[in-house]
Scaffold this motif. Structure first.
Motif, PDB file in Angstrom:
ATOM      1  N   ARG A  68       0.813  -1.230   0.000  1.00 31.30           N
ATOM      2  CA  ARG A  68       0.000   0.000   0.000  1.00 31.30           C
ATOM      3  C   ARG A  68       0.840   1.272   0.000  1.00 31.30           C
ATOM      4  O   ARG A  68       0.319   2.373  -0.081  1.00 31.30           O
ATOM      5  N   MET A  69       2.127   1.096   0.121  1.00 32.91           N
ATOM      6  CA  MET A  69       3.046   2.221   0.282  1.00 32.91           C
ATOM      7  C   MET A  69       3.157   3.021  -1.012  1.00 32.91           C
ATOM      8  O   MET A  69       3.071   2.454  -2.102  1.00 32.91           O
ATOM      9  N   ASP A  70       3.346   4.319  -0.864  1.00 32.84           N
ATOM     10  CA  ASP A  70       3.667   5.124  -2.045  1.00 32.84           C
ATOM     11  C   ASP A  70       4.969   4.582  -2.651  1.00 32.84           C
ATOM     12  O   ASP A  70       5.896   4.220  -1.931  1.00 32.84           O
ATOM     13  N   ILE A  71       5.019   4.567  -3.966  1.00 32.97           N
ATOM     14  CA  ILE A  71       6.182   3.939  -4.620  1.00 32.97           C
ATOM     15  C   ILE A  71       7.498   4.619  -4.245  1.00 32.97           C
ATOM     16  O   ILE A  71       8.533   3.966  -4.147  1.00 32.97           O
ATOM     17  N   THR A  72       7.468   5.918  -3.974  1.00 33.67           N
ATOM     18  CA  THR A  72       8.744   6.578  -3.620  1.00 33.67           C
ATOM     19  C   THR A  72       9.258   6.044  -2.291  1.00 33.67           C
ATOM     20  O   THR A  72      10.464   5.881  -2.096  1.00 33.67           O
ATOM     21  N   GLU A  73       8.324   5.746  -1.386  1.00 33.15           N
ATOM     22  CA  GLU A  73       8.736   5.228  -0.083  1.00 33.15           C
ATOM     23  C   GLU A  73       9.290   3.797  -0.234  1.00 33.15           C
ATOM     24  O   GLU A  73      10.312   3.433   0.338  1.00 33.15           O
ATOM     25  N   ARG A  74       8.591   3.008  -1.066  1.00 34.97           N
ATOM     26  CA  ARG A  74       9.057   1.628  -1.289  1.00 34.97           C
ATOM     27  C   ARG A  74      10.425   1.649  -1.978  1.00 34.97           C
ATOM     28  O   ARG A  74      11.328   0.879  -1.653  1.00 34.97           O
ATOM     29  N   LYS A  75      10.552   2.571  -2.907  1.00 40.62           N
ATOM     30  CA  LYS A  75      11.821   2.687  -3.630  1.00 40.62           C
ATOM     31  C   LYS A  75      12.952   3.098  -2.669  1.00 40.62           C
ATOM     32  O   LYS A  75      14.071   2.586  -2.757  1.00 40.62           O
ATOM     33  N   SER A  88       8.946   1.554 -10.297  1.00 38.59           N
ATOM     34  CA  SER A  88       8.444   2.930 -10.169  1.00 38.59           C
ATOM     35  C   SER A  88       7.962   3.496 -11.503  1.00 38.59           C
ATOM     36  O   SER A  88       7.396   4.581 -11.533  1.00 38.59           O
ATOM     37  N   GLU A 109      -1.431  -4.897 -10.428  1.00 36.55           N
ATOM     38  CA  GLU A 109      -1.386  -4.988  -8.971  1.00 36.55           C
ATOM     39  C   GLU A 109      -0.441  -6.102  -8.580  1.00 36.55           C
ATOM     40  O   GLU A 109      -0.273  -7.062  -9.340  1.00 36.55           O
TER      41      GLU A 109
END
Ligand code: NDP
Length: 501
Positions: free
Chosen positions: A73-80, A131, A151
């Motif tokens: 569920r994380m924003d991709i920037t955070e996951r990245k 991303s 997804e």
């Protein structure tokens, strides 16, 4: 300049699983498996095997992390950011990882250092790819907007072999989690040390608990329980073809998709139009790199008749001079094989070769220079024809098989006469020869005038019994994500009103 390892690192006397970011405590009872240093044959640790209950706990943890945890569920920037942090932490701990890998697998330090850098790149690369994932929209049907999203698919069972755990297990994980999936990783019980540290480092880098769980144990116990678990959504496997077949069958019973990176018996074809000096270097690297224990080894060396005698003679001279020894020394070119049974299996192919009428050119026995350790002399045989078992079966050690051919058509036909189709090496300065090989050889990768060069942007995997699926940006995206079409009318749609009149 290559330098020796600067220090030793501590080795945990007990290796257990790692679930929810925590080391699993040593249970009062359970199966213990010795972890052995192949260089001196001493026990360096003991692995406590994960039974079906422990595997169940690991899958449940990954399931929670997927179904309700922050990762998908994380924003991709955070996951990245977290994946980049994994890259940085792997680099920061590179010497420790290299030490553990070298100690446990016998792979030479110079190879292993390269693997650690590559694993860091794997996480960086697939973070970038994830991303940039995008969907599709369709507006052609009047009054409707349809959009297609990707997804994450769910929880993966990732299973890795012993020959290069850091490079291969990291690939399994790095192609899986960036899209938002979670996984349970099972390495080989022969080589758990670097894997255990790798997963600890993931958590030190900020990976949320449960995204990558680690279970340790044998394939027949821990691996089986993982593949058969109903909580798994897919299986990513790197290993042998026989095991791959069993895993595909088990996963198929639960209708779970599998991606399989399997074995090979790859042709390394040297034409008389080659730069022979470079081809010789490439042939030696192709079969003796990583102790010969690599799926993409150029283990069937096909040489065109006019240059065969001289090239084979020089290959043998060079093979006899290869520096065999302690894998921790930067000067070592080949270390010991990973474990005793494997060494015995590789050596058994000398008799197999001779029974098929092959000529032993060099090696074929344990190294007399080493009192302990699973060292074998770099070995080469000349096979009478491509039907010989040494041309058809994967030996997976420093064991080269030569064949002599006359024409381009014959070389292509020999290269293709194999149940495997992982890679092919072609050595020729003639464009048309190269292009014919590229077009007609049935293998997932064709390397021309180069030893192994992994281009992460390109798919990697095998034809035929060398695998199903590919690792790579597009292929991994397709395997590890689901497609969803959402269809929305722009204005209220006219509907038949059942039962209204
Ligand atoms: P195996 O197939 O024997 O084992 C691979 C992994 O699968 C191990 O962790 C093993 O555990 C596990 N396993 C075994 N049986 C089962 C089962 N029934 N269910 C679930 N898991 C199971 O391969 P090796 O470890 O011997 O590795 C060498 C092979 O890997 C070679 O054939 C090589 O070509 C191939 N390989 C392919 C690569 C590719 O990218 N195409 C790359 C590198 C290697 P355990 O150790 O207990 O058996």
């Amino acid at each position: 300049m290559t330098v020796t390892i600067s220090r030793t690192f501590s080795v945990n006397p007990h290796v257990t699983s790692l679930i929810d970011g925590e080391s699993v405590p040593l249970r009062a009872s359970g199966e213990d498996i010795a972890v052995v240093n192949p260089t001196n044959e001493t026990q360096i640790s003991q692995l406590r095997e994960a039974d079906a209950d422990e595997v169940d706990a690991a899958v449940r943890s990954s399931r929670r992390a997927f179904d309700s945890g922050p990762w998908p569920r994380m924003d991709i920037t955070e996951r990245k950011d977290i994946l980049y942090s994994i890259r940085d932490h792997l680099r920061k701990n590179a010497e420790e990882l290299a030490y553990l890998e070298c100690l446990n697998t016998g792979l030479p330090l110079h190879s292993v250092r390269g693997h650690v850098q590559r694993m860091a790149r794997n996480f960086e690369f697939f973070a970038e790819v994830a991303s940039t994932v995008h969907g599709e929209t369709y507006t052609q049907t009047a009054g409707y907007l349809t959009y297609v999203t990707r997804e994450p698919k769910g929880v993966a069972g990732c299973i890795a072999p012993w020959n290069a755990p850091l490079a291969l297990a990291s690939m399994r994980v790095a192609t899986c989690i960036p899209w938002g999936n979670t996984c349970v990783l099972k390495p080989s019980e022969y080589t758990p040390l670097s894997m255990r540290r790798m997963v600890e480092i993931f958590h030190e880098a900020g990976l949320p608990p449960g995204v990558v769980n680690l279970v340790n144990g044998r394939g027949a116990v821990t691996g089986n329980a993982l593949v058969a678990h109903p909580g798994i959504d897919m299986v990513g496997f790197t290993g042998g073809t026989v095991t791959g077949r069993a895993i595909a069958a088990a996963a198929g019973r639960n209708l779970k998709p599998v991606a399989l990176e399997l074995g090979g018996k790859s042709a390394n074809i040297i034409f008389d139009t080659a730069d022979v000096e470079r081809a010789l270097d490439g042939a030696l690297a192709g079969i003796f790199g990583n102790n010969g224990q690599q799926c993409l080894a150029g283990s069937r060396i096909l040489v065109q008749r006019g240059i065969a005698d001289a090239l084979i003679e020089r290959f043998v001279q060079r093979a006899r001079k290869i520096r065999l020894g302690d894998p921790m020394l930067p000067t070592t070119e080949i270390g010991p094989l990973a474990f005793r049974q494997h060494m015995e299996r590789v050596l058994s192919y000398v008799e197999v070769a001779q029974a098929d009428g092959a000529t032993l050119l060099t090696g074929g026995r344990r190294s007399a220079q080493h009192e302990t350790g699973f060292f074998i002399e770099p070995t080469a045989v000349l096979a009478p024809h491509n039907d010989s078992r040494v041309c058809q079966e994967e030996i997976f050690g420093p064991f080269a098989t030569f064949l002599v051919f006359d024409t381009l058509d014959e070389a292509i036909q020999i290269a293709n006469s194999s149940k495997f189709g992982l890679v092919t090496y072609v050595w020729s300065e003639d464009l048309s020869t190269v292009m014919r090989c590229s077009r007609e050889i049935r293998a997932g990768t064709v390397w021309v005038n180069t030893p192994m060069m992994r281009e992460l942007r390109a798919p990697f995997g095998g034809y035929k019994e060398s695998g199903i699926g590919r690792d790579g940006p597009q292929a991994s995206l397709e395997f590890f994500t689901e497609l969803k079409a959402t269809i929305i009318p722009i204005d209220p749609v006219k509907m038949h009103r059942y039962g209204a009149s």
